[in-house]
Scaffold this motif. Structure first.
Motif, PDB file in Angstrom:
ATOM      1  N   GLU A  13       0.819  -1.211   0.000  1.00 17.53           N
ATOM      2  CA  GLU A  13       0.000   0.000   0.000  1.00 17.53           C
ATOM      3  C   GLU A  13       0.854   1.263   0.000  1.00 17.53           C
ATOM      4  O   GLU A  13       0.557   2.219  -0.728  1.00 17.53           O
ATOM      5  CB  GLU A  13      -0.956  -0.002   1.203  1.00 17.53           C
ATOM      6  N   MET A  16       2.491   1.605  -3.460  1.00 18.23           N
ATOM      7  CA  MET A  16       1.523   2.052  -4.472  1.00 18.23           C
ATOM      8  C   MET A  16       1.203   3.527  -4.312  1.00 18.23           C
ATOM      9  O   MET A  16       1.101   4.264  -5.294  1.00 18.23           O
ATOM     10  CB  MET A  16       0.220   1.249  -4.362  1.00 18.23           C
ATOM     11  N   SER A  17       1.062   3.958  -3.072  1.00 13.64           N
ATOM     12  CA  SER A  17       0.760   5.357  -2.795  1.00 13.64           C
ATOM     13  C   SER A  17       1.888   6.255  -3.301  1.00 13.64           C
ATOM     14  O   SER A  17       1.645   7.280  -3.957  1.00 13.64           O
ATOM     15  CB  SER A  17       0.547   5.550  -1.289  1.00 13.64           C
ATOM     16  N   THR A  20       1.996   6.341  -7.102  1.00 13.30           N
ATOM     17  CA  THR A  20       0.970   7.257  -7.624  1.00 13.30           C
ATOM     18  C   THR A  20       1.451   8.701  -7.573  1.00 13.30           C
ATOM     19  O   THR A  20       1.266   9.463  -8.525  1.00 13.30           O
ATOM     20  CB  THR A  20      -0.339   7.097  -6.819  1.00 13.30           C
ATOM     21  N   ARG A  47       7.434   0.208  -8.840  1.00 15.00           N
ATOM     22  CA  ARG A  47       6.589  -0.662  -9.669  1.00 15.00           C
ATOM     23  C   ARG A  47       7.030  -2.117  -9.536  1.00 15.00           C
ATOM     24  O   ARG A  47       6.216  -3.020  -9.348  1.00 15.00           O
ATOM     25  CB  ARG A  47       6.648  -0.229 -11.133  1.00 15.00           C
ATOM     26  N   CYS A  50       5.987  -3.483  -6.159  1.00 13.88           N
ATOM     27  CA  CYS A  50       4.549  -3.763  -6.114  1.00 13.88           C
ATOM     28  C   CYS A  50       4.228  -5.053  -6.876  1.00 13.88           C
ATOM     29  O   CYS A  50       3.436  -5.871  -6.401  1.00 13.88           O
ATOM     30  CB  CYS A  50       3.746  -2.599  -6.691  1.00 13.88           C
TER      31      CYS A  50
END
Length: 81
Positions: A13, A16-17, A20, A47, A50
């Motif tokens: 998480e 990913m945050s 972004t 990336r 993740c």
């Protein structure tokens, strides 16, 4: 703001945050070239992290087994082992 936390220590998480945020900064195009390169490199590492976390999670997913009446009887690994 980007963090200095090593990507390997990040949860899915958190990675990913931050990914972004990296993409948002790059899409705006309002950062100097040198910073854009660093952001791109950080994004690539995020990336990859993740993707590895997702693959690991997929390998742990279990399929629910049922009996003839459809009642759950347990689980088996997704790969059938």
């Amino acid at each position: 703001p980007m963090t200095d936390q090593p990507v390997a220590e990040m949860s899915f998480e958190d990675a990913m945050s931050e990914l972004t945020r990296v993409v948002d900064h790059l899409e705006k195009g309002d950062v100097p070239l040198e910073q854009s390169i660093k952001l791109y490199e950080r994004g690539a590492v995020l990336r990859k992290h993740c993707e590895a976390k997702l693959k690991d999670a997929e390998e742990k997913v279990a399929a629910i087994t049922t009996d003839d009446t459809g009642a759950p009887t347990g689980t088996v690994p997704l790969d059938g082992n």
